[in-house]
Design a protein around this motif. Structure first.
Motif, PDB file in Angstrom:
ATOM      1  N   LEU A 171       0.828  -1.204   0.000  1.00 43.42           N
ATOM      2  CA  LEU A 171       0.000   0.000   0.000  1.00 43.42           C
ATOM      3  C   LEU A 171       0.862   1.254   0.000  1.00 43.42           C
ATOM      4  O   LEU A 171       0.613   2.204  -0.749  1.00 43.42           O
ATOM      5  CB  LEU A 171      -0.923   0.008   1.217  1.00 43.42           C
ATOM      6  N   ARG A 199       0.960   4.134  -2.896  1.00 38.71           N
ATOM      7  CA  ARG A 199       0.703   5.565  -2.624  1.00 38.71           C
ATOM      8  C   ARG A 199       1.860   6.412  -3.147  1.00 38.71           C
ATOM      9  O   ARG A 199       1.653   7.467  -3.758  1.00 38.71           O
ATOM     10  CB  ARG A 199       0.529   5.798  -1.123  1.00 38.71           C
ATOM     11  N   ALA A 254      -7.598  -1.100   0.021  1.00 39.79           N
ATOM     12  CA  ALA A 254      -7.909  -0.550   1.351  1.00 39.79           C
ATOM     13  C   ALA A 254      -9.018   0.476   1.207  1.00 39.79           C
ATOM     14  O   ALA A 254      -8.750   1.679   1.127  1.00 39.79           O
ATOM     15  CB  ALA A 254      -6.663   0.071   1.987  1.00 39.79           C
ATOM     16  N   ASP A 257      -9.260   4.401   2.491  1.00 38.43           N
ATOM     17  CA  ASP A 257      -7.922   4.885   2.837  1.00 38.43           C
ATOM     18  C   ASP A 257      -7.848   6.392   2.568  1.00 38.43           C
ATOM     19  O   ASP A 257      -8.099   6.851   1.439  1.00 38.43           O
ATOM     20  CB  ASP A 257      -6.874   4.151   2.012  1.00 38.43           C
ATOM     21  N   GLN A 292      -5.296   8.612   2.459  1.00 42.15           N
ATOM     22  CA  GLN A 292      -4.302   9.064   1.491  1.00 42.15           C
ATOM     23  C   GLN A 292      -4.698   8.660   0.070  1.00 42.15           C
ATOM     24  O   GLN A 292      -4.450   9.395  -0.885  1.00 42.15           O
ATOM     25  CB  GLN A 292      -2.936   8.503   1.857  1.00 42.15           C
ATOM     26  N   ASP A 308      -3.905  14.427   8.466  1.00 40.67           N
ATOM     27  CA  ASP A 308      -4.760  13.984   7.364  1.00 40.67           C
ATOM     28  C   ASP A 308      -5.851  15.006   7.071  1.00 40.67           C
ATOM     29  O   ASP A 308      -6.176  15.280   5.906  1.00 40.67           O
ATOM     30  CB  ASP A 308      -5.382  12.628   7.704  1.00 40.67           C
TER      31      ASP A 308
END
Length: 456
Positions: free
Chosen positions: A34, A38, A64, A67, A69, A103
């Motif tokens: 993952l 990304r 995912a 997610d 991101q 985030d």
């Protein structure tokens, strides 16, 4: 089943990366985690391959779901592809599902970017203020503020709001002397000082229309509402006084032409129309012509001149108009520690109204600190006015015209660290003392101001 899920995630990411690689002409099967996916999507965005970045972001979300991101990378890729509505939906979902300030910060920044790209500059400024508010690091906050200012410069409209609360020991400007003697006759003032709270709201909206690279038109509209609440002590002093006696409202529109030169000068010519109300009833109508010219004399040193002509017509007093001409000069100097400014002006008001026509000379010296001192950003000012009236207040007793001299000192302290979405509290204190050759016009007041101001 638990062993199957990681395999499905890797399979989805592998397919996504193969598809993305095809977009950039080097198809090859590679297995990615993952984090690697990304990073690859971010790399695609950096090199200008939003299609490949979108495929990789979709692969991350397949492996995912939800997610943060991955949603942000998808939003950025959609934004680059011009799919602004889809980008906003992805950014909004990232904002809702974010659990950390970092985030949420990036979600707000992406939301602002998609809104700005879609022409929604006001919405973009809102999200940039949210990003600056929750930024976990000073550098990230600085980036949000920088983008906010850049978007604001590109936005043709402005909306400024000011909310103030002003406790005062002399709301009405009452005389501090109980009486005065004129040619052996004792004269009592019309009002005594009344304490209370004055509060209000001011909204100023403007829209700019560029005419060329160095000139533009500015259309403006403003509204100001002021109310007062008398204290219990004030009601004891004057039982007939009412809160409505100090109610004031004004509504205005304006048109300005602005021109800027390459050598560091700015000139404006503007027209104002305003309607003033007192006690909920029409009081006066004002028309004004304004001229302004300012230029930089040297690095950090500026000078400006201004002129204004006002014509005020009183609604309930026919043939009692006021004509005012005002001229002023200001010099400002920027130092590393702050900014020093000196203003001086002269005004002449002509009117048939009793004790209104006058000539006024004034000056003001102010200093604004450039950097906070222990979390406080102070501004101090000292002002002086000399007012020479044309007529005597008691012409049947004396021919000595009224002459006032007024001093005032003020300090305003902004608390930039205590901000909420870029708006911080400001506390101000003003002491004013007016002397007069007629004692019943001498006043003294101390006003406290509580307001809110934008810090960026």
């Amino acid at each position: 089943m638990r062993m199957l899920l990681p395999l499905l995630r890797r399979l989805a990411l592998t397919c996504a990366f193969v598809a993305a690689s095809t977009q950039i002409s080097f198809a090859q099967e590679v297995r990615l985690s993952l984090d690697e996916a990304r990073a690859a999507a971010a790399k695609m965005l950096q090199i200008g391959e939003p299609e490949a970045a979108l495929i990789l972001a979709e692969g991350v979300l397949l492996g995912a779901p939800g997610d943060v991101q991955g949603l942000l990378l998808k939003a950025r890729a959609l934004q680059e592809l011009g799919k602004h509505q889809d980008a906003r939906r992805s950014a909004k979902l990232a904002w809702r599902t974010s659990e950390t300030e970092r985030d949420k910060f990036f979600a707000a920044m992406v939301q602002a970017g998609t809104s700005a790209s879609n022409g929604q500059k006001g919405v973009a400024q809102y999200w940039l203020r949210r990003a600056a508010h929750i930024a976990p690091e000073d550098q990230m906050r600085g980036a949000a503020v920088h983008d906010l200012r850049r978007v604001r410069r590109a936005t043709p409209w402005r909306l400024n709001l000011a909310l103030t609360f002003e406790p005062s020991d002399n709301l009405n400007g009452g005389a501090k002397n109980e009486s005065t003697d004129i040619n052996g006759i004792t004269v009592f003032p019309g009002t005594r000082p009344l304490s209370g709270l004055r509060y209000g709201l001011k909204a100023d909206f403007s829209y700019r229309v560029p005419l060329s690279r160095t000139s533009r038109l500015k259309f403006g509209a403003d509204i100001e509402v002021t109310r007062a609440e008398l204290s219990d002590d004030a009601r004891k002093i004057d039982p007939n006084a009412e809160n409505n006696d100090y109610r004031e409202d004004s509504f205005g529109v304006s048109l300005d032409y602005e021109a800027r030169g390459k050598t560091g000068w700015l000139a404006t010519a503007g027209v104002d129309l305003k309607h003033n109300m007192r006690r909920g009833e029409g009081f006066s109508n004002v028309a004004a012509l304004r001229l302004f010219y300012g230029r930089m004399l040297a690095p950090g040193l500026t000078m400006s001149t201004r002129a204004e002509w006002r014509h005020e017509t009183l609604v309930q007093a026919k043939d009692r108009d006021l004509h005012t001409s005002e001229f002023g000069v200001a010099i400002g100097k920027q130092f590393n520690s702050g900014r020093l400014r000196f203003d001086t002006w002269f005004s002449d008001t002509n009117s048939d109204l009793y004790m209104v026509a006058n000539e006024t000379k004034g000056a003001r010296l102010s200093f604004s600190k450039a950097r906070p001192i222990k979390g406080m950003l102070p501004r101090v000012a000292l002002s002086y006015r000399d007012i020479d009236y044309d007529n005597a207040p008691f012409s049947f007793l004396t021919d000595m015209t009224r002459h006032d001299q007024e001093w005032s000192a003020s300090i305003d302290v902004l608390l930039p660290k205590v901000d909420f979405y870029g708006f911080a509290p400001e506390i101000g204190l003003t002491y004013r003392d007016r002397g007069s050759n007629y004692g019943i016009y001498e006043t003294e007041s101390t006003d406290l101001r509580l307001g809110i101001k934008s810090v960026f």
